[in-house]
Design a protein around this motif. Structure first.
Motif, short mmCIF file in Angstrom:
data_model
loop_
_atom_site.label_atom_id
_atom_site.label_comp_id
_atom_site.label_asym_id
_atom_site.label_seq_id
_atom_site.Cartn_x
_atom_site.Cartn_y
_atom_site.Cartn_z
N GLY A 223 89.64 0.50 58.83
CA GLY A 223 90.22 -0.82 59.04
C GLY A 223 90.90 -0.93 60.39
N SER A 224 91.98 -1.68 60.41
CA SER A 224 92.72 -1.85 61.67
C SER A 224 93.88 -0.87 61.78
N GLU A 430 87.46 -1.90 61.13
CA GLU A 430 86.92 -3.04 60.36
C GLU A 430 86.29 -4.08 61.27
N THR A 431 86.60 -4.03 62.56
CA THR A 431 86.00 -4.99 63.48
C THR A 431 84.59 -4.59 63.87
N GLU A 432 84.24 -3.32 63.62
CA GLU A 432 82.89 -2.86 63.91
C GLU A 432 82.00 -3.16 62.72
N LYS A 433 80.75 -3.46 62.96
CA LYS A 433 79.81 -3.78 61.90
C LYS A 433 78.63 -2.82 61.94
N PRO A 434 78.75 -1.64 61.25
CA PRO A 434 77.65 -0.69 61.25
C PRO A 434 76.44 -1.22 60.50
#
Length: 434
Positions: A223-224, A430-434
Motif C-alpha cells: 500500500g502507501s 498500491e499506486t502500482e498496477k501489476p
C-alpha cells in the motif's frame, strides 16, 4: 552457521552505494520466461520431463518431453554429494589453522591476487560435481529425454535465459548445476578449465515453483505505508555492545529497519504466534539463526530445523502444523533464510524448510543450500535487502550479487543461495498496477 570472524560494517555510511548501478529488472511486471521445465510424477515412480519456451522453438516434430528413470534415492544421493563437495571445497577450506578462506571476503583476508588464485583452484571440483548432477537429470537412454537435453543445452549455451522449473516432488539446487559453455569441452580432461559462466545460477535467472497456488501473487503490495517485516533471530549470535561491529545480526537488523517497520521474535512460541495470527501482514520474513536440513547417511538423522534463542528447534513438521492452524495462507511474503541449509527443499517434506514454509503461505524463499559461514551470510543478506527494498525483483538481484562476489571478492558462495520462486517477486505500492 560456521565460525565467526570480524565484520566491517558501519551503518553511519552507505556501504552499498555501488549497487545503484545494478541493471534494473522490471518490478511490478511478469518477466518473460524463455524456458519452462517441468518434472511430473509418473505412475511407475519415474518423472516425465517436458520443456517449452521461446528458447526451445518448436521444430515441427513434437513437444520436448521424455522419461527420467532415476529413483528418488539416486537423485537425493547425487544432490547430497554435490552439497558435500561444496562443504569440503569451499566452506571448510582453511588458509591457516581454523582460519577459513570463505568466512567472509577472501580478497580482504588474503589479498586480491591470492584470493583469485585460490578461487581458480576450487572451480573445477565444483564444476565436476555440478556437471555430474546435470547429466544424472538429463542424460539417459530415453530418446525423448535425449532430444530434450540437446535443445536445452543449446539454449543454455546461447546466452542468459529466464527459467521456471516446476515440480512438486523433485528438488535440486539448480544454480549449482554446471554445463560447460563449450559443447566440445571434456571437463574430465586434466587440461580443460572450468568457467563460472557454466554454473546455471551464474548466467541464468532460475527459480523453482511447486505448482499452482490459489490466489498467489508475486507482487508484494504494501500500500502507501512502509513495508512490514518480521525478524526471527537467535540472539545467541548477538555480540556485547563493545563488540557490536562483529555482530552478524546488527547490520541485517539495521538494513531492514531502515526500510521497513520491523518486529523481532526470538523464541519458538513467539514465532508460532506471529506466523499464525489471522491478520499477519508481514511483507518480508527474515530468519537469522542456526539450522540444518536433512542429510542422507547422517547418524540419528532428524528432520530439517531452525533454532532461535530459546534453543527449542522449529522443525519442518512444526511449520507444517502451523500452516494447518491458519484459515488462510500468509499474504505471499518474501522469506529470506540467513540459516545454514535454509534454502533446501527435498524429495520428502521434512528434508528442508522450504516446502513447509510454502504451505504456510510464503510467496518466495531465498536461502543457502549448504552451510554458509555467519559473516558471509550476514553480508549477502544485507546486500540483497538494500536492493530488494528499492523495488527490485529478487532473482535478478541474487544473480547480480553472485557474479559480483565472484569477480570482485573471489568468493563463490552466492551460488549456494537458491530461489523457490523469485523471478517476479518484488515490493509494490498500491499506486502500482501489476
Amino acid at each position: 552457521m560456521g565460525p565467526d570472524v570480524d565484520l566491517d560494517y558501519t551503518l553511519a555510511e552507505d556501504a552499498y552505494e555501488e549497487l545503484s548501478t545494478l541493471p534494473r529488472s522490471l518490478p511490478g511486471e511478469l518477466q518473460e520466461r524463455s524456458i519452462f521445465l517441468n518434472f511430473d510424477d509418473a505412475p511407475d515412480g519415474t518423472f516425465r520431463v517436458s520443456a517449452h519456451g521461446p528458447a526451445l522453438p518448436y521444430d515441427g516434430n513434437a513437444q520436448f518431453s521424455g522419461i527420467l528413470s532415476r529413483s528418488r534415492t539416486e537423485i537425493s544421493t547425487s544432490v547430497a554429494r554435490l552439497h558435500d563437495q561444496w562443504l569440503k571445497t569451499v566452506v571448510q577450506r582453511e588458509y591457516a589453522p581454523r582460519q577459513y578462506t570463505y568466512d567472509d571476503l577472501p580478497d580482504q583476508a588474503l589479498g586480491a591476487e591470492q584470493a583469485h588464485a585460490v578461487l581458480g583452484q576450487v572451480i573445477k571440483d565444483l564444476a565436476l560435481v555440478g556437471e555430474a548432477l546435470y547429466r544424472l537429470l538429463f542424460s539417459s537412454h530415453d530418446d525423448g529425454l535425449i532430444r530434450l537435453e540437446k535443445a536445452l543445452s543449446h539454449a543454455l549455451r546461447s546466452g542468459p535465459q529466464t527459467i521456471t522449473v516446476t515440480s512438486s516432488s523433485l528438488f535440486v539446487p539448480w544454480g549449482l548445476l554446471y554445463l560447460h559453455p563449450d559443447p566440445d569441452a571434456r571437463l574430465l580432461k586434466a587440461d580443460t578449465t572450468a568457467q563460472w559462466s557454466g554454473f546455471l545460477g551464474y548466467t541464468h535467472l532460475i527459480e523453482h515453483c511447486l505448482g499452482y497456488v490459489k490466489d498467489y501473487t508475486p507482487f508484494i503490495n504494501h500500500g502507501s505505508d512502509r513495508p512490514k517485516a518480521s525478524l526471527h533471530f537467535d540472539l545467541r549470535l548477538q555480540k556485547p555492545e563493545e563488540q557490536a561491529e562483529k555482530c552478524p545480526l546488527r547490520p541485517v537488523r539495521g538494513i531492514v529497519e531502515t526500510h521497513a517497520d520491523a518486529r523481532e521474535y526470538t523464541t519458538k512460541p513467539e514465532t508460532a504466534e506471529a506466523l499464525t495470527e489471522p491478520d499477519c501482514e508481514s511483507h518480508v520474513v527474515v530468519f537469522g539463526a542456526h539450522g540444518t536440513g536433512t542429510r542422507p547417511g547422517r547418524r540419528e538423522t532428524e528432520q530439517a530445523k531452525v533454532v532461535l534463542s530459546d534453543d527449542q528447534p522449529i522443525y519442518a513438521d512444526d511449520i507444517n502444523h502451523w500452516a494447518g492452524d491458519r484459515a488462510t495462507r500468509l499474504p505471499d511474503p518474501l522469506c529470506f533464510m540467513m540459516v545454514c541449509e535454509g534454502g533446501r527443499a527435498g524429495m520428502y517434506l521434512q528434508e528442508g524448510l522450504a516446502r513447509p514454509l510454502f504451505s504456510l503461505g510464503v510467496g518466495c524463499l531465498i536461502g543457502p543450500q549448504i552451510e554458509v559461514n555467519t559473516p558471509f551470510g550476514s553480508r549477502f543478506t544485507c546486500r540483497f535487502f538494500e536492493e530488494f527494498f528499492k523495488g527490485e525483483c529478487a532473482a535478478p538481484v541474487v544473480r547480480q550479487l553472485t557474479q559480483e562476489f565472484i569477480t570482485q571478492h573471489a568468493t563463490p558462495l552466492g551460488l549456494a543461495f537458491t530461489l523457490i520462486r523469485g523471478i517476479d517477486n518484488c515490493l509494490v505500492t498500491e499506486t502500482e498496477k501489476p
